[in-house]
Enzyme design. Sequence first.
Site, short mmCIF file in Angstrom:
data_model
loop_
_atom_site.label_atom_id
_atom_site.label_comp_id
_atom_site.label_asym_id
_atom_site.label_seq_id
_atom_site.Cartn_x
_atom_site.Cartn_y
_atom_site.Cartn_z
N ARG A 63 0.83 -1.21 0.00
CA ARG A 63 0.00 0.00 0.00
C ARG A 63 0.87 1.26 0.00
O ARG A 63 0.50 2.28 -0.60
CB ARG A 63 -0.91 -0.02 1.23
CG ARG A 63 -1.91 1.13 1.30
CD ARG A 63 -2.97 0.83 2.35
NE ARG A 63 -3.95 1.89 2.45
CZ ARG A 63 -4.00 2.77 3.46
NH1 ARG A 63 -3.13 2.69 4.45
NH2 ARG A 63 -4.94 3.69 3.49
N HIS A 67 0.35 4.40 -2.50
CA HIS A 67 0.09 5.76 -2.03
C HIS A 67 1.22 6.72 -2.40
O HIS A 67 1.00 7.93 -2.45
CB HIS A 67 -0.16 5.76 -0.52
CG HIS A 67 -1.55 5.34 -0.16
ND1 HIS A 67 -2.36 6.06 0.69
CD2 HIS A 67 -2.30 4.29 -0.57
CE1 HIS A 67 -3.54 5.46 0.80
NE2 HIS A 67 -3.51 4.38 0.06
N ASN A 92 -3.85 9.13 4.56
CA ASN A 92 -2.63 8.48 5.07
C ASN A 92 -2.46 8.57 6.58
O ASN A 92 -1.77 7.73 7.17
CB ASN A 92 -1.39 9.11 4.41
CG ASN A 92 -1.31 8.83 2.92
OD1 ASN A 92 -1.81 7.83 2.44
ND2 ASN A 92 -0.68 9.73 2.19
N HIS A 191 -6.15 -5.99 -2.07
CA HIS A 191 -6.92 -6.19 -0.84
C HIS A 191 -7.14 -7.66 -0.51
O HIS A 191 -7.90 -7.98 0.39
CB HIS A 191 -8.26 -5.45 -0.93
CG HIS A 191 -8.12 -3.96 -0.82
ND1 HIS A 191 -9.17 -3.08 -0.99
CD2 HIS A 191 -7.03 -3.18 -0.57
CE1 HIS A 191 -8.74 -1.83 -0.84
NE2 HIS A 191 -7.44 -1.88 -0.59
#
Length: 324
Positions: A63, A67, A92, A191
């Site tokens: 992740r 990001h 975040n 996910h």
Amino acid sequence: MKMSNCLNGYSWLMTFLMLCLVARSQLATDFYSQTCPNLLQIVRKQVQSAIKTEMRMAASLLRLHFHDCFVNGCDASVCLDGSDGEKFAAPNLNSVRGFEVVDSIKTAVESACSGVVSCADIVAIAARDAVLLSGGPTWKVLLGRRDGLVANQSGANSGLPSPFESLDVITAKFVAVGLNLTDVVSLSGAHTIGQAKCLLFSNRLFNFSGTGAPDTTMEDTMVSDLQNLCPLNGNGNITAALDRNSVDLFDNHYYKNLLNEKGLLSSDQILFSSDEAVATTKTRVEQYSNDSTLFFADFANSMINMGNIHPLTGSSGEIRKNCR
């Protein structure tokens, strides 16, 4: 004639030099083969150690790369400290994790080849290793990124996809960074590992969209279980598995869950259950649920595509010795 020949020669030389410059600025899998030949082994060892300590860290490292790349491109700007940093943006804050692991990797890499490897490349390699060590696919990571000089908190607030957004808004955010619908569906498959806080899905459990009832696209037993885990006015920081019944294994079970209305986040389930999905993402979800090989291949390709979002190369940016 002589002047013409001279000009032609000059034009050819400039074209050649420009081609060389372009070639040098491209990412390459063997970028550090001479300057830091043991880089991949060093990163792998550190990621293995981190996941052994906490299995969830695999999802966190994956992740972190996502990001980072969606804001200013893949330039490790998400790692920068400071009150105006990306790590303090709403998507975040108290959410993105793994910075300490990046620090430990960077320390080990600096011991072997100081001032050579960017933090952006470390984040990219760590994401690949996190997937592989969780049972997922592997791919050759393109390298040669340099680190950004500034963070972009406002860009993180506006550019990162949200679990509360509609499919068309999420898709538009992918398109804005050069990705497509296949990337939307395959990268959502990240996910298949990891956890999400109650505050990111509790809106689906009690009064979804002002209906006074749970989200009808969430399976009843799952609703009941999650209502007990995340009661009204409860602790929003409690976490649940993103991939119910297949928590830490990187596989295609995430998509099987979507077919059975067991997607945890709204942004997961809408890939299959929303009206928009019928003409866009639903068929791909069905394909991935039946064919893990296809999912793995598309996921690896999408990770390469994502890793190519506006990289800084050549003399742009810097090589940070401290990723923060």
